[in-house]
Design a protein around this motif. Structure first.
Motif, PDB file in Angstrom:
ATOM      1  N   GLU A  89      12.293   6.248   3.670  1.00 48.15           N
ATOM      2  CA  GLU A  89      12.995   7.490   3.338  1.00 48.15           C
ATOM      3  C   GLU A  89      12.247   8.292   2.281  1.00 48.15           C
ATOM      4  O   GLU A  89      12.200   9.523   2.346  1.00 48.15           O
ATOM      5  N   ARG A  90      11.651   7.598   1.321  1.00 48.78           N
ATOM      6  CA  ARG A  90      10.851   8.299   0.314  1.00 48.78           C
ATOM      7  C   ARG A  90       9.590   8.891   0.945  1.00 48.78           C
ATOM      8  O   ARG A  90       9.135   9.976   0.553  1.00 48.78           O
ATOM      9  N   MET A  91       9.045   8.199   1.926  1.00 51.07           N
ATOM     10  CA  MET A  91       7.828   8.669   2.593  1.00 51.07           C
ATOM     11  C   MET A  91       8.063   9.963   3.372  1.00 51.07           C
ATOM     12  O   MET A  91       7.128  10.729   3.595  1.00 51.07           O
ATOM     13  N   LEU A  92       9.306  10.216   3.778  1.00 51.25           N
ATOM     14  CA  LEU A  92       9.592  11.440   4.522  1.00 51.25           C
ATOM     15  C   LEU A  92       9.363  12.683   3.672  1.00 51.25           C
ATOM     16  O   LEU A  92       9.119  13.765   4.197  1.00 51.25           O
ATOM     17  N   THR A  93       9.436  12.536   2.358  1.00 56.07           N
ATOM     18  CA  THR A  93       9.187  13.670   1.464  1.00 56.07           C
ATOM     19  C   THR A  93       7.834  13.574   0.767  1.00 56.07           C
ATOM     20  O   THR A  93       7.460  14.463  -0.001  1.00 56.07           O
ATOM     21  N   GLN A  94       7.110  12.481   1.010  1.00 59.20           N
ATOM     22  CA  GLN A  94       5.778  12.305   0.419  1.00 59.20           C
ATOM     23  C   GLN A  94       4.870  11.616   1.445  1.00 59.20           C
ATOM     24  O   GLN A  94       4.267  10.595   1.180  1.00 59.20           O
ATOM     25  N   GLY A  95       4.830  12.210   2.619  1.00 58.67           N
ATOM     26  CA  GLY A  95       4.049  11.611   3.706  1.00 58.67           C
ATOM     27  C   GLY A  95       4.806  11.722   4.998  1.00 58.67           C
ATOM     28  O   GLY A  95       5.230  12.812   5.388  1.00 58.67           O
ATOM     29  N   GLY A  96       5.054  10.576   5.674  1.00 57.44           N
ATOM     30  CA  GLY A  96       5.809  10.642   6.909  1.00 57.44           C
ATOM     31  C   GLY A  96       5.758   9.356   7.705  1.00 57.44           C
ATOM     32  O   GLY A  96       5.119   8.374   7.319  1.00 57.44           O
ATOM     33  N   LEU A  97       6.477   9.382   8.835  1.00 57.21           N
ATOM     34  CA  LEU A  97       6.537   8.269   9.773  1.00 57.21           C
ATOM     35  C   LEU A  97       6.060   8.773  11.127  1.00 57.21           C
ATOM     36  O   LEU A  97       6.485   9.835  11.593  1.00 57.21           O
ATOM     37  N   LEU A  98       5.200   7.997  11.766  1.00 54.94           N
ATOM     38  CA  LEU A  98       4.539   8.435  12.991  1.00 54.94           C
ATOM     39  C   LEU A  98       4.609   7.337  14.046  1.00 54.94           C
ATOM     40  O   LEU A  98       4.442   6.148  13.729  1.00 54.94           O
TER      41      LEU A  98
ATOM     42  N   ALA B 277       0.836  -1.209   0.000  1.00 55.52           N
ATOM     43  CA  ALA B 277       0.000   0.000   0.000  1.00 55.52           C
ATOM     44  C   ALA B 277       0.870   1.258   0.000  1.00 55.52           C
ATOM     45  O   ALA B 277       0.610   2.208  -0.748  1.00 55.52           O
ATOM     46  N   HIS B 278       1.918   1.267   0.834  1.00 55.49           N
ATOM     47  CA  HIS B 278       2.823   2.422   0.867  1.00 55.49           C
ATOM     48  C   HIS B 278       3.503   2.610  -0.485  1.00 55.49           C
ATOM     49  O   HIS B 278       3.575   3.735  -1.011  1.00 55.49           O
ATOM     50  N   ARG B 279       4.002   1.524  -1.042  1.00 58.25           N
ATOM     51  CA  ARG B 279       4.721   1.597  -2.325  1.00 58.25           C
ATOM     52  C   ARG B 279       3.801   2.076  -3.441  1.00 58.25           C
ATOM     53  O   ARG B 279       4.195   2.925  -4.258  1.00 58.25           O
ATOM     54  N   ALA B 280       2.571   1.580  -3.446  1.00 57.84           N
ATOM     55  CA  ALA B 280       1.608   1.998  -4.479  1.00 57.84           C
ATOM     56  C   ALA B 280       1.271   3.477  -4.327  1.00 57.84           C
ATOM     57  O   ALA B 280       1.108   4.189  -5.327  1.00 57.84           O
ATOM     58  N   ALA B 281       1.155   3.947  -3.082  1.00 54.12           N
ATOM     59  CA  ALA B 281       0.855   5.366  -2.844  1.00 54.12           C
ATOM     60  C   ALA B 281       2.001   6.246  -3.345  1.00 54.12           C
ATOM     61  O   ALA B 281       1.770   7.296  -3.968  1.00 54.12           O
ATOM     62  N   LEU B 282       3.233   5.831  -3.084  1.00 54.11           N
ATOM     63  CA  LEU B 282       4.388   6.592  -3.563  1.00 54.11           C
ATOM     64  C   LEU B 282       4.385   6.664  -5.086  1.00 54.11           C
ATOM     65  O   LEU B 282       4.638   7.726  -5.668  1.00 54.11           O
ATOM     66  N   GLN B 283       4.077   5.555  -5.726  1.00 55.09           N
ATOM     67  CA  GLN B 283       4.039   5.517  -7.190  1.00 55.09           C
ATOM     68  C   GLN B 283       2.896   6.360  -7.747  1.00 55.09           C
ATOM     69  O   GLN B 283       3.014   6.953  -8.824  1.00 55.09           O
ATOM     70  N   ALA B 284       1.789   6.431  -6.987  1.00 54.55           N
ATOM     71  CA  ALA B 284       0.621   7.183  -7.448  1.00 54.55           C
ATOM     72  C   ALA B 284       0.710   8.674  -7.118  1.00 54.55           C
ATOM     73  O   ALA B 284      -0.138   9.455  -7.540  1.00 54.55           O
TER      74      ALA B 284
END
Length: 372
Positions: free
Chosen positions: A193-202, A161-168
């Protein structure tokens, strides 16, 4: 000023014997986290839930708690982590109204945790080809709605799900059972690391926290609580995924499940959720759109963009309610009654009429939000 305020907020969570509920109680009565430390014992003991043991803990532990908080703030600065107390405007609003919500979150990233539309996606670590295809399809179908995708960064459905969101190009949040500086499993670091610029870690866990087994069910309540709907893709009948679905259900949050092959062990859980009426079936994005009234939201937004607010379409009481909600976006029913000067006995029918007109939406905890 902000740093001092944050210091006392973090310190309050370090006091022994002070859990999330009591933290809210203390701040509510004293006015702020700093005021809790500065309020005389005689006044503190009048607060419900405060007894001799807690008074002793506050008196004896204040200095230590402040030192611990100072160390956490230094660690946060070093790791580019935001410490979000529950009173912060950046804290997830969907989460803060829940009784067992954490009072302090550690956050790395650039996404708005109060994004307009948030969907949680969870499922088995033993994802099948069918499960992967469906997960990717769901995320792709959410692109036109600019939804944020929340999951747990685990193997299987989560990371797909995370990977698909990054791609989308959709923002995606990974809720972790570790400290904010630790990515688990480590193999998913490249996605984190990609999520830090397109989302985040909580996470609610402090620095140095290991991924111990009991922390994962606690993590799941955040995943369920901060979204509008939890979608279960694949799950065994006895699994952590079903715990997440049950938590979401207990919060009066929407839950959806993807129907699966009746001979597949990882579809037993999703089929059970649908059969037991704990989840609506997800067969296409239209099911989700209708469940969450996104179509009505978009229609209302379009009306606002193409036409001025036509007072003739609404009663006097409806106008009062809409004017309040236009300012605050969301209100608890009793507050709305007081601010709009509409009696509670009449307000329910007024709100129902506005729901039919696609202008407001009922939220958990007798709260109502304007659709925009």
């Amino acid at each position: 000023m902000m740093e001092t305020q944050n210091l006392y907020e973090v310190a309050l969570t370090c006091l022994p014997g002070v859990g999330p509920l009591l933290t809210r109680q203390l701040v509510s009565y004293c006015g702020s986290a700093q005021a809790v430390f500065e309020t005389p014992p005689g006044k503190l003991q009048k607060i419900p839930g405060v007894g001799p043991t807690l008074l002793k803990n506050i008196a004896a532990g204040s200095k230590t708690a402040l030192l611990q908080a100072e160390e956490k703030l230094k660690m946060a600065a070093a790791h580019d982590v935001q410490l979000l107390f529950y009173t912060s405007s950046k804290f997830p609003n969907r989460l803060k109204t829940l009784p067992d919500a954490p009072t302090l979150l550690y956050y790395r990233g650039n996404a708005d945790l109060n994004h307009h539309r948030i969907i949680s996606m969870v499922g088995t670590r033993q994802i099948t080809t069918y499960g992967q295809t469906v997960t990717e399809r769901i995320v792709d179908e959410l692109k036109p709605y600019n939804a944020m995708i929340v999951s747990g960064l685990a193997y299987g459905v989560d990371v797909v799900a995370h990977r698909a969101a990054l791609q989308a190009g959709l923002p995606t949040i990974g809720v972790m059972a570790t400290g904010p500086e630790t990515v688990y499993p480590a193999v998913h670091r490249k996605y984190a690391e990609r999520m830090l610029t397109q989302g985040g870690l909580l996470t609610e866990n402090t620095f140095g926290t290991r991924p111990d087994a009991p922390r994962f069910p606690a993590r799941n309540r955040i995943i369920a609580g901060m979204s509008d709907c939890t979608i279960v893709v694949e799950a065994a009948l006895k699994s952590g995924t079903l715990i997440t679905a049950n938590i979401a259900h207990s919060y009066d949050k929407e839950v959806m499940a993807v129907p699966g092959n009746i001979t597949s062990p990882v579809s037993e859980g999703t089929n059970y959720l649908i059969k037991s009426l704990k989840a609506a079936a997800y067969t296409s994005v239209q099911d989700l759109v209708e469940l969450l009234n996104w179509d009505l939201q978009d229609e209302a937004k379009a009306r606002k963009q193409h036409a001025a607010f036509d007072l003739s379409e609404y009663t006097a009481d409806e106008i009062k309610v809409l004017q309040v909600l236009q300012q605050s976006r969301e209100e608890q029913m009793d507050n709305l009654s007081w601010k709009a000067q509409v009696p509670v006995s009449l307000l329910a029918s007024v709100l129902l009429g506005l729901e039919f007109k696609g202008m407001v939406k009922a939220m958990p905890g007798k709260r109502f939000a304007i659709l925009s």
